[in-house]
Design an enzyme around this catalytic site. Structure first.
Site, PDB file in Angstrom:
ATOM      1  N   ASP A   1      91.681  18.421  30.544  1.00 49.88           N
ATOM      2  CA  ASP A   1      90.396  18.639  31.006  1.00 49.88           C
ATOM      3  C   ASP A   1      89.326  17.724  29.722  1.00 49.88           C
ATOM      4  O   ASP A   1      88.984  18.251  29.502  1.00 49.88           O
ATOM      5  CB  ASP A   1      89.106  19.180  31.708  1.00 49.88           C
ATOM      6  CG  ASP A   1      88.967  18.634  32.875  1.00 49.88           C
ATOM      7  OD1 ASP A   1      88.947  17.831  33.343  1.00 49.88           O
ATOM      8  OD2 ASP A   1      87.780  18.872  32.864  1.00 49.88           O
TER       9      ASP A   1
ATOM     10  N   ARG B   1      91.750  14.554  21.212  1.00 48.91           N
ATOM     11  CA  ARG B   1      93.298  14.976  21.789  1.00 48.91           C
ATOM     12  C   ARG B   1      94.006  15.525  21.288  1.00 48.91           C
ATOM     13  O   ARG B   1      94.677  16.157  20.668  1.00 48.91           O
ATOM     14  CB  ARG B   1      94.414  13.995  22.824  1.00 48.91           C
ATOM     15  CG  ARG B   1      95.134  15.258  24.279  1.00 48.91           C
ATOM     16  CD  ARG B   1      95.260  14.055  25.024  1.00 48.91           C
ATOM     17  NE  ARG B   1      93.931  14.092  26.244  1.00 48.91           N
ATOM     18  CZ  ARG B   1      93.565  12.698  26.110  1.00 48.91           C
ATOM     19  NH1 ARG B   1      94.039  11.934  25.805  1.00 48.91           N
ATOM     20  NH2 ARG B   1      92.782  12.879  27.228  1.00 48.91           N
TER      21      ARG B   1
ATOM     22  N   PHE C   1      91.982   3.583  26.909  1.00 50.08           N
ATOM     23  CA  PHE C   1      91.946   3.541  29.207  1.00 50.08           C
ATOM     24  C   PHE C   1      90.618   4.536  28.594  1.00 50.08           C
ATOM     25  O   PHE C   1      89.712   4.880  28.120  1.00 50.08           O
ATOM     26  CB  PHE C   1      92.597   4.580  29.599  1.00 50.08           C
ATOM     27  CG  PHE C   1      93.495   5.460  29.521  1.00 50.08           C
ATOM     28  CD1 PHE C   1      92.923   6.746  29.401  1.00 50.08           C
ATOM     29  CD2 PHE C   1      93.712   6.301  27.629  1.00 50.08           C
ATOM     30  CE1 PHE C   1      93.243   8.368  29.049  1.00 50.08           C
ATOM     31  CE2 PHE C   1      94.151   7.154  27.135  1.00 50.08           C
ATOM     32  CZ  PHE C   1      93.526   8.585  27.972  1.00 50.08           C
TER      33      PHE C   1
ATOM     34  N   TYR D   1      86.848   5.424  28.058  1.00 46.64           N
ATOM     35  CA  TYR D   1      85.795   5.064  28.007  1.00 46.64           C
ATOM     36  C   TYR D   1      86.024   4.558  27.042  1.00 46.64           C
ATOM     37  O   TYR D   1      85.180   4.203  26.061  1.00 46.64           O
ATOM     38  CB  TYR D   1      84.317   6.374  27.914  1.00 46.64           C
ATOM     39  CG  TYR D   1      83.804   6.207  29.131  1.00 46.64           C
ATOM     40  CD1 TYR D   1      83.010   5.428  29.438  1.00 46.64           C
ATOM     41  CD2 TYR D   1      84.545   7.415  30.497  1.00 46.64           C
ATOM     42  CE1 TYR D   1      82.010   6.275  30.915  1.00 46.64           C
ATOM     43  CE2 TYR D   1      83.602   7.694  31.408  1.00 46.64           C
ATOM     44  CZ  TYR D   1      82.874   7.695  31.652  1.00 46.64           C
ATOM     45  OH  TYR D   1      82.314   7.611  33.186  1.00 46.64           O
TER      46      TYR D   1
END
Length: 213
Positions: free
Chosen positions: A75, A200, A171, A173
């Site tokens: 998330d 990430r 992809f 923002y």
């Protein structure tokens, strides 16, 4: 002590093609055979949490239970300092079209990210030309097993927002986010380089140290 993850199949609890692609690349060196929740036809649970961790855990537990396999959920979102941390956990919701904006998106592909970027920029513009444009991408990874055990790892990437959007490689923002120390947006950076510096990647480094170390 963090539970170790054995080589084998792992469900990536996402229907977001861009996110799945990034996670596959990051998992590649560890003997993991990833399959997405979308590929398995698993339903997407309602993201009713108020934090990134709560939503990641909801998705990971749902996929682990449905597939009978360990599942990894992500998330993530954009926190803008001048907007009090918004859009935050509602980052994707800002891309959903309302009835007066056209047909509502049914999935990730139906979201209008240019519209979402425009909403952020519009709120910043209301605060004047001297507005603080600093922002942070946050990624929370939840790794869940069918027996209910779970581990959580959080990563962050600091940067600032630019306008208009630049680049076509990312992809969400990515076209308006310039990571600290870089002149290019996430969407202008080669994907391999982005994997190395992104929020990430930061979360994955912590996951790797915990479950593969």
């Amino acid at each position: 002590m963090t539970r170790k993850l054995a080589p084998g199949k792992l469900v990536i609890a996402s229907h977001n093609a861009g996110k799945v692609r990034e996670i596959r690349a990051l998992l590649d060196p560890y003997g993991i055979d990833p399959v997405s929740a979308g590929d398995l036809g698993l339903p997407e649970p309602a993201e009713t949490g108020t934090t990134f961790a709560e939503n990641a855990l909801l998705k990971a537990h749902a996929s682990a239970s449905a597939a009978g396999l360990p599942a990894l959920a992500d998330d993530s979102g954009l926190e803008v300092a001048a907007l009090g941390g918004r859009p935050g956990v509602y980052t994707a919701d800002w891309a959903e079209r309302q009835w007066f904006e056209g047909e509502p998106g049914k999935d990730w592909a139906g979201r209008d990210w240019y519209m979402a970027m425009g909403k952020v920029e519009g709120l910043l513009a209301e605060q004047g030309p001297g507005v603080d444009r600093s922002a942070c991408f946050v990624c929370t990874l939840a790794l869940a097993w069918p027996d209910g055990h779970a581990e959580v790892f959080e990563g962050r990437a600091q940067g600032s927002l630019t306008w208009p959007p630049r680049g076509t490689l990312g992809f969400g923002y990515d076209p308006v986010f310039v990571p600290s120390g870089k002149p290019l947006t996430y969407a202008e950076i080669d994907p391999a380089e982005k994997h190395a510096i992104s929020h990430r990647a930061d979360a994955f480094a912590k996951l790797v140290a915990g479950v593969f170390g």
